[in-house]
Enzyme design. Structure first.
Site, PDB file in Angstrom:
ATOM      1  N   ARG A   4       0.877  -1.271  -0.063  1.00 61.15           N
ATOM      2  CA  ARG A   4       0.160  -0.027  -0.008  1.00 61.15           C
ATOM      3  C   ARG A   4       0.825   1.113  -0.146  1.00 61.15           C
ATOM      4  O   ARG A   4       0.262   2.393   0.467  1.00 61.15           O
ATOM      5  CB  ARG A   4      -0.809   0.036   1.172  1.00 61.15           C
ATOM      6  CG  ARG A   4      -1.791  -0.865   1.149  1.00 61.15           C
ATOM      7  CD  ARG A   4      -2.522  -1.321   2.453  1.00 61.15           C
ATOM      8  NE  ARG A   4      -3.467  -2.289   2.495  1.00 61.15           N
ATOM      9  CZ  ARG A   4      -4.594  -2.626   3.526  1.00 61.15           C
ATOM     10  NH1 ARG A   4      -4.614  -1.699   4.321  1.00 61.15           N
ATOM     11  NH2 ARG A   4      -5.287  -3.808   3.337  1.00 61.15           N
ATOM     12  N   CYS A  45      -0.441  14.517 -15.063  1.00 65.04           N
ATOM     13  CA  CYS A  45       0.156  13.605 -16.399  1.00 65.04           C
ATOM     14  C   CYS A  45       0.662  12.387 -15.582  1.00 65.04           C
ATOM     15  O   CYS A  45       0.206  11.294 -16.001  1.00 65.04           O
ATOM     16  CB  CYS A  45       1.086  14.421 -17.305  1.00 65.04           C
ATOM     17  SG  CYS A  45       0.495  15.659 -18.280  1.00 65.04           S
ATOM     18  N   HIS A 103       2.310   9.888 -26.813  1.00 61.26           N
ATOM     19  CA  HIS A 103       2.121  10.534 -28.246  1.00 61.26           C
ATOM     20  C   HIS A 103       3.324  11.456 -28.437  1.00 61.26           C
ATOM     21  O   HIS A 103       4.184  11.893 -27.693  1.00 61.26           O
ATOM     22  CB  HIS A 103       0.839  11.515 -27.857  1.00 61.26           C
ATOM     23  CG  HIS A 103       0.837  12.334 -26.845  1.00 61.26           C
ATOM     24  ND1 HIS A 103       0.136  11.966 -25.868  1.00 61.26           N
ATOM     25  CD2 HIS A 103       1.349  13.566 -26.496  1.00 61.26           C
ATOM     26  CE1 HIS A 103       0.136  12.851 -24.634  1.00 61.26           C
ATOM     27  NE2 HIS A 103       0.873  13.800 -25.147  1.00 61.26           N
ATOM     28  N   LEU A 104       3.464  11.379 -29.814  1.00 63.83           N
ATOM     29  CA  LEU A 104       4.763  12.276 -30.449  1.00 63.83           C
ATOM     30  C   LEU A 104       3.830  13.420 -31.242  1.00 63.83           C
ATOM     31  O   LEU A 104       3.094  13.127 -32.325  1.00 63.83           O
ATOM     32  CB  LEU A 104       5.493  11.434 -31.347  1.00 63.83           C
ATOM     33  CG  LEU A 104       6.580  12.163 -32.181  1.00 63.83           C
ATOM     34  CD1 LEU A 104       7.512  12.934 -31.000  1.00 63.83           C
ATOM     35  CD2 LEU A 104       7.155  11.153 -33.163  1.00 63.83           C
TER      36      LEU A 104
END
Length: 264
Positions: free
Chosen positions: A127, A146, A207-208
């Site tokens: 935990r 993010c 992502h690019l």
């Protein structure tokens, strides 16, 4: 780091064109994992220059529980400027959630302190997690987290960390995020007299951006150099008393910087 270059190459070849919130456009893929042995060196990208100072100061800023950019600006770090309001505030982002998550009784929960105490007193616990994804406060943040969650794991006196990142700008963000969580793992290990083992990075929407394609292709022409080493000069009395000069990056050899625009 070959692991990073492999992912960059994969998304260039197999990424799906996708419209994104910033309207820049991306090549995107969903779900990927990188495992890095921290005993093989500090995982700071060598196929382009990465600004170690920014990584350190941002992490120290998170650990302070700070959500105003004044501390960063004082130390000449500008990476959060574009998201701050006119007073430098960012809302209840990472630092607030890490250090002062509010419960329904209006008490605050210091997740970092709890994680540190569990590592010291109950290292086998399943935990030992820290989350930034506070659903009740997302709309108050300048940008939602993010990297939303990390978990710490101890076996044979060795500390590993796994981080889940829901959204990843692979060219600008990921090298920085890997360096940051590697440093955080070293800090926890230093405080708890543990050795380091693995950093496991798990990505969601990776992502690019389409205005990074040429930069990514340039980077793939470069061969990785030996990784640098990290040395922590002392063990402060608690995890929140580290300073920039406590960290020594040794033998960071790298290819030249590659500039790329930020999509906001």
């Amino acid at each position: 780091m070959k692991e990073y270059l492999d992912l960059l190459n994969l998304i260039l070849k197999n990424g799906y064109p996708k419209i994104d919130r910033t309207k820049t456009g991306t090549l995107s893929m969903f779900g990927y994992q990188i495992r890095i042995n921290l005993n093989e060196g500090f995982p700071l990208l060598t196929t382009k220059y990465c600004h170690f100072k920014s990584i350190v100061y941002e992490l120290l800023w998170f650990l302070r529980g700070d959500t105003n950019i004044s501390f960063l600006k004082k130390n000449n770090i500008s990476i959060w400027n574009k998201w701050a309001d006119k007073n430098g505030n960012l809302g209840p982002i990472y630092g607030k959630q890490w250090r002062a998550w509010e419960d329904k009784k209006n008490n605050t929960i210091d997740q970092i302190e709890i994680a540190l105490n569990k590592l010291k007193k109950e290292p086998s616990s399943r935990r030992i997690l820290v989350s930034s994804w506070n659903v009740g406060e997302l709309d108050l943040m300048s940008i939602p987290p993010c990297h939303v969650l990390f978990q710490l794991y101890v076996i044979n006196n060795k500390l590993s960390c796994q981080v889940y990142q829901r959204s990843c700008d692979i060219f600008l963000g990921l090298p920085f995020n890997i360096g940051s969580y590697a440093l955080l793992t070293h800090i926890f290990a230093n405080q708890c007299d543990l050795l380091v083992e693995d950093l496991i990075w798990t990505g969601g929407d990776i992502h690019l951006y389409k205005n990074h394609l040429n930069q990514a292709k340039l980077q793939l022409t470069r061969s990785p150099l030996p990784l640098p080493k990290i040395f922590i000069k002392k063990k402060p009395k608690n995890l929140f008393n580290y300073a920039f000069n406590d960290f020594l990056l040794i033998d960071y050899n790298h290819h030249p910087k590659i500039k790329a625009p930020i999509s906001i």
